[in-house]
Design a protein around this motif. Structure first.
Motif, PDB file in Angstrom:
ATOM      1  N   GLN A 109       2.871   9.078  -2.929  1.00  0.00           N
ATOM      2  CA  GLN A 109       3.946  10.007  -1.800  1.00  0.00           C
ATOM      3  C   GLN A 109       3.820   8.197  -0.216  1.00  0.00           C
ATOM      4  N   HIS A 110       4.675   8.185   0.232  1.00  0.00           N
ATOM      5  CA  HIS A 110       5.154   7.457   2.210  1.00  0.00           C
ATOM      6  C   HIS A 110       4.873   8.427   2.969  1.00  0.00           C
ATOM      7  N   ARG A 111       4.427   6.915   4.066  1.00  0.00           N
ATOM      8  CA  ARG A 111       4.636   7.249   5.397  1.00  0.00           C
ATOM      9  C   ARG A 111       5.435   6.678   6.280  1.00  0.00           C
ATOM     10  N   SER A 112       6.270   6.540   6.728  1.00  0.00           N
ATOM     11  CA  SER A 112       7.377   6.637   7.643  1.00  0.00           C
ATOM     12  C   SER A 112       6.066   5.724   9.048  1.00  0.00           C
ATOM     13  N   TYR A 113       6.862   4.379   9.424  1.00  0.00           N
ATOM     14  CA  TYR A 113       6.454   3.161  10.568  1.00  0.00           C
ATOM     15  C   TYR A 113       7.650   3.489  11.456  1.00  0.00           C
ATOM     16  N   GLU A 114       7.499   3.632  12.588  1.00  0.00           N
ATOM     17  CA  GLU A 114       8.771   3.240  13.346  1.00  0.00           C
ATOM     18  C   GLU A 114       8.758   1.387  13.156  1.00  0.00           C
ATOM     19  N   ALA A 129       3.158  -2.507   8.572  1.00  0.00           N
ATOM     20  CA  ALA A 129       4.178  -2.123   8.693  1.00  0.00           C
ATOM     21  C   ALA A 129       5.965  -3.255   9.018  1.00  0.00           C
ATOM     22  N   ASP A 130       4.712  -4.619   9.970  1.00  0.00           N
ATOM     23  CA  ASP A 130       6.322  -5.434  10.771  1.00  0.00           C
ATOM     24  C   ASP A 130       5.474  -6.287   9.856  1.00  0.00           C
ATOM     25  N   LEU A 169       6.276   2.280   4.611  1.00  0.00           N
ATOM     26  CA  LEU A 169       5.381   1.752   4.266  1.00  0.00           C
ATOM     27  C   LEU A 169       5.504   2.550   2.747  1.00  0.00           C
ATOM     28  N   HIS A 170       4.833   1.882   2.158  1.00  0.00           N
ATOM     29  CA  HIS A 170       3.873   2.456   0.891  1.00  0.00           C
ATOM     30  C   HIS A 170       2.540   2.268   0.977  1.00  0.00           C
ATOM     31  N   VAL A 171       1.879   3.368   1.325  1.00  0.00           N
ATOM     32  CA  VAL A 171       0.116   3.641   1.923  1.00  0.00           C
ATOM     33  C   VAL A 171      -0.021   3.786   0.222  1.00  0.00           C
ATOM     34  N   SER A 172      -1.142   3.331  -0.115  1.00  0.00           N
ATOM     35  CA  SER A 172      -2.051   3.324  -1.257  1.00  0.00           C
ATOM     36  C   SER A 172      -2.864   4.742  -1.107  1.00  0.00           C
ATOM     37  N   ALA A 173      -3.648   4.951  -2.327  1.00  0.00           N
ATOM     38  CA  ALA A 173      -4.269   6.167  -2.233  1.00  0.00           C
ATOM     39  C   ALA A 173      -5.152   6.408  -1.723  1.00  0.00           C
TER      40      ALA A 173
END
Length: 290
Positions: A5-10, A155-156, A271-275
């Motif tokens: 899954q992915h989580r988005s960061y502004e 994220a940056d 950003l791909h977030v690891s399990a």
């Protein structure tokens, strides 16, 4: 959050951060990200010049080391006497569960595919994820020590992979599947054969080029392993192999004290977030070696 899954960061309006990697010597490198200073595998005694000579590179009271990324605590090419003295002064050392148990003090276990977040001095953060390591060819696990690699994401900032000496192409592929293309790959390289293993315990130049291809790495920094100041096969061999694979422009061979800077080309909006825990079929995640 589940695997894949992915989580988005502004990231709009934020300033992309660069990563500076400096070769201290052998497998020891200093990484700096927006003021956060991370040291890999401190081996100042083994390198032959003593901690005193390395001290200007790694020990600055005004700019302390915030954490050590320890791939292997059993051999002096992962942590030697001077490295242990440095370890005692650093707030946190991330390592395998076995290493954390044996070292105690400020050592923290980071099993494969688990992660934690380090705060940066600039108010940002770096997510550090443990990555499994296989030394040598398949079937040699019984004569090799348990070790760990790391990924650094944010994220940056560029995505960084520190292999910890891994030679398994399957693990390199798993890194890309979880984190996407790697901006900076730090790969210990040593073509020395040993009589107890059928094959090479570390990456050769050809294997390093294959690993870089699998990782789709924008920048590759090889680390001379085993306490040697010089890469076993030589920088010219590495450059020739990478050039043959049309990756010559991605390779940076550093001398002791030299550094390179890797920048994010565009601000990351995802950003791909690891399990948060290893998947059920995690072959390399257990740290059961006594």
């Amino acid at each position: 959050m589940g695997n894949g899954q992915h989580r988005s960061y502004e990231a709009a309006g934020s300033r992309p951060q660069s990563v500076t990697v400096r070769l201290v010597g052998g497998p020891t490198a200093l990484l700096e990200i927006a003021g956060l200073r991370l040291l890999t595998d401190p081996t100042c005694d083994t390198l032959g010049f003593g901690f005193g000579a390395a001290q200007p590179l790694v020990a600055d009271e005004s700019r302390p080391i915030h954490a050590v990324l320890l791939s292997n605590h059993r051999h002096t090419d992962g942590l030697d006497g001077a490295g242990r003295r440095l370890f005692a002064t650093v707030p946190m050392t991330l390592a395998t569960a076995t290493a954390a148990d044996r070292l105690g003090r400020n050592a923290t276990a980071l099993p494969a595919w688990y992660h934690l977040t380090l705060d940066r001095p600039d108010g940002g953060w770096v997510k550090v994820t443990g990555v499994p390591v296989q030394y040598g060819p398949d079937g040699s696990e019984h004569v090799t020590a348990r070790a760990t690699g790391f990924t650094l994401t944010g994220a940056d900032m560029p995505t960084v992979y520190i292999s910890g000496g891994n030679t398994s192409l399957e693990i390199f592929t798993a890194v890309v599947e979880r984190f996407g293309p790697v901006d900076l790959a730090v790969l210990p390289v040593d073509a020395t054969r040993t009589p107890t293993r059928d094959g090479y315990p570390m990456l050769t130049a050809d294997q390093a080029a294959e690993a870089a291809t699998r990782l789709d790495a924008r920048r590759v920094v090889p680390l001379p392993h085993g306490g040697s100041q010089l890469l076993t096969q030589g920088a010219d061999t590495l450059r020739a192999v990478f050039a043959r694979c049309a990756m010559g422009d991605r390779l940076t061979v550093l001398g002791t004290g030299e550094h390179c800077i890797v920048r994010t080309e565009l601000p990351r909006i995802g950003l791909h977030v690891s399990a948060s825990k290893p998947p059920p079929d995690d072959t390399y995640g257990a740290d059961s070696t006594p």
